[in-house]
Structures are given as structure tokens and as C-alpha cells.
Scaffold this active site. Structure first.
Site, mmCIF file in Angstrom:
data_model
loop_
_atom_site.group_PDB
_atom_site.id
_atom_site.type_symbol
_atom_site.label_atom_id
_atom_site.label_comp_id
_atom_site.label_asym_id
_atom_site.label_seq_id
_atom_site.Cartn_x
_atom_site.Cartn_y
_atom_site.Cartn_z
ATOM 1 C CG HIS A 8 -0.372 0.053 2.530
ATOM 2 N ND1 HIS A 8 0.411 -0.950 3.050
ATOM 3 C CD2 HIS A 8 -0.439 1.010 3.499
ATOM 4 C CE1 HIS A 8 0.793 -0.626 4.269
ATOM 5 N NE2 HIS A 8 0.295 0.566 4.560
ATOM 6 C CG HIS A 56 0.090 4.363 4.821
ATOM 7 N ND1 HIS A 56 -0.591 3.595 5.737
ATOM 8 C CD2 HIS A 56 -0.814 5.279 4.366
ATOM 9 C CE1 HIS A 56 -1.845 4.033 5.838
ATOM 10 N NE2 HIS A 56 -1.988 5.054 5.024
ATOM 11 C CG ASP A 77 0.684 -1.543 7.803
ATOM 12 O OD1 ASP A 77 1.632 -2.342 7.925
ATOM 13 O OD2 ASP A 77 0.822 -0.312 7.883
ATOM 14 C CG HIS A 109 -3.985 -0.122 6.960
ATOM 15 N ND1 HIS A 109 -3.998 0.426 8.219
ATOM 16 C CD2 HIS A 109 -2.829 0.307 6.377
ATOM 17 C CE1 HIS A 109 -2.906 1.150 8.393
ATOM 18 N NE2 HIS A 109 -2.183 1.094 7.279
ATOM 19 C CG ASP A 164 5.006 3.320 7.552
ATOM 20 O OD1 ASP A 164 4.091 3.531 6.727
ATOM 21 O OD2 ASP A 164 4.833 2.646 8.594
ATOM 22 C CG HIS A 165 4.214 0.246 4.248
ATOM 23 N ND1 HIS A 165 4.120 -1.090 4.562
ATOM 24 C CD2 HIS A 165 3.739 0.914 5.332
ATOM 25 C CE1 HIS A 165 3.601 -1.230 5.773
ATOM 26 N NE2 HIS A 165 3.368 -0.014 6.260
ATOM 27 C CG HIS A 212 4.240 -1.841 11.243
ATOM 28 N ND1 HIS A 212 5.068 -0.749 11.415
ATOM 29 C CD2 HIS A 212 3.474 -1.566 10.156
ATOM 30 C CE1 HIS A 212 4.813 0.142 10.466
ATOM 31 N NE2 HIS A 212 3.843 -0.329 9.699
#
Length: 249
Positions: free
Chosen positions: A54, A56, A138, A113, A58-59, A176
């Protein structure tokens, strides 16, 4: 050819998964580039592809820099999310299959998410680590699930139901390391649940030694993950709301 899976912890709690076969590597959701480059170069590996679950930051944050170093690497991401993941080179949708490192990879729509979240399922990697692998970003966490930023409880129920149908031995490679916190919450909700209490204590011990609790398995999640056990969207929504507002004592 032998296939191996490696977990690379970065930032506060992100886990970048690196799937290696021969001299090629596939990287999943690289939050940052530097530790991935260092890890691959130290082993003489070349980046074959990046899998993005996805959009985001932090990905996907490390992907552009990785592409600067390995410009021939493919980036596999949701076709519906081209605006938010513009550097994708292979655009996929639910049910698509592709071949990576000589293995079939199935794309699964697990939006909840985020609105265009996908997961990647590898049914049977070769070699000693022959259990199926799931890169779920996530959507599903060890002992938990992702927050509903763009989806609904019904969306998450459907996504988790799809994942629950995978073989029990499937390695759950989430993005995570939230397991201890998730299980502490679950243990408070279900103090009489022996399976949850036992897993919580085992994970506490692992984390106290600085060891990862991941990957999990689909079977273990069905046994100890309250979100995976939710029977209705309302039940899942209530659990998600409680967890979102819970603070460990």
C-alpha cells in the site's frame, strides 16, 4: 533453487521482508533504502523486484532510492493506486498471478487499512523453507489487524476472512513488530484464554531479548488473534475501536 526469507527491522517498528533465491532478491515494503542496500550489497545480491502492499510513506519511502541503484528492478503495486505509487512498473489487481524468482505469486485484494491495499501470497517456495508465504503489509498483524484509515469493519472482516482461508502453515510476514502490544491488549480482554496468555508470555520473552516475534502463521493467528476470530463486522468494529483507544497501563 533454494529460497530463503529474511526480516530486516528498521525505524521504530517496521519490518522489511527480503526474499532471496540465488543471487536475486525481492524486497517488500521498504520504508527506507540504506539498510536494504547495505544488506543486499554485503551478500552480493541484486534487487529483482519491490512489492508494495500500500501507499503509506513508511512502506514506499525507500523505493525511489533503491531504484536509483537498481534501475532494472520491477515495482509491483496496485493498479488502482498509481497516483499514490507512481513509480510502479507492474500494476496488478485482485487475482492476478505473476512469476518472481521462479515462483508463482498471487495478488489478493485485502483493502481495509487503505482503500487499495493488496497482499502477496507465494503458495510453495522451494527449498528448506517450503511453507507458503504471505506478505500482508498492514492488513493482518501478529495478534492484531491494521487501523481502518480508509476502509470499514466490513472491509476488514472480508479481508481477514480471505487470509484465514489460506493454509494454516502459511508464514504471516506483516510489516510491523506490534505483536507484544497486540497480545497484551488481547490478554487483558480475555484473561481466561490460555492460548492468548501463553503466546503473550512467549512473545514478551522474545522481545526482552531483542528478538523478532515474526513471522507468525495463519494457524497461530486463527488461534490467538481476536480480530481473526470476529464473527461479524460489528464485532470486529467494536474490537478495533477498543484497541484504537486502549492504552497499556
Amino acid at each position: 533453487m533454494y529460497s530463503a526469507l529474511h526480516a530486516l527491522p528498521v525505524l521504530q517498528d517496521n519490518v522489511i521482508w527480503i526474499w532471496v533465491c540465488g543471487e536475486d532478491a525481492v524486497v517488500v515494503d521498504p520504508a527506507i533504502a540504506a539498510p536494504v542496500k547495505e544488506w543486499l550489497q554485503a551478500r552480493g545480491l541484486r534487487l529483482k523486484a519491490v512489492l508494495q502492499t500500500h501507499h503509506h510513506a513508511d512502506h514506499i519511502g525507500g523505493t525511489p532510492e533503491l531504484l536509483d541503484h537498481w534501475p532494472d528492478a520491477e515495482v509491483v503495486a496496485a493498479a488502482a493506486d498509481q497516483r499514490r505509487i507512481p513509480f510502479q512498473t507492474i500494476s496488478v489487481s485482485d487475482g492476478d498471478q505473476l512469476s518472481l524468482l521462479g515462483q508463482d505469486v498471487l495478488v489478493m485484494d485485502v483493502a481495509a487499512h487503505t482503500s487499495h491495499h493488496i497482499a502477496f501470497f507465494i503458495p510453495q517456495p522451494p527449498g528448506a523453507e517450503s511453507e507458503p508465504m504471505l506478505f500482508c503489509g498492514d492488513t493482518l498483524f501478529a495478534g492484531g489487524c491494521g487501523r481502518l484509515f480508509e476502509g470499514t469493519p466490513s472491509d476488514m472482516l472480508q479481508a481477514l476472512s480471505r487470509l484465514a482461508a489460506l493454509p494454516d502453515a502459511t508464514k504471516v510476514c506483516c510489516a510491523h513488530e506490534y505483536t507484544e502490544n497486540n497480545l497484551r491488549w488481547a490478554a487483558e480482554q480475555c484473561p481466561q484464554n490460555v492460548d492468548i496468555q501463553k503466546r503473550y508470555q512467549a512473545v514478551k520473552s522474545l522481545r526482552s531479548r531483542g528478538e523478532l516475534s515474526l513471522p507468525s502463521t495463519i494457524g497461530l493467528e486463527q488461534q490467538t488473534n481476536l480480530f481473526m476470530q470476529a464473527a461479524t463486522a460489528e464485532e470486529l468494529g467494536n474490537l478495533r475501536h477498543h484497541k484504537d483507544h486502549w492504552r497499556a497501563a
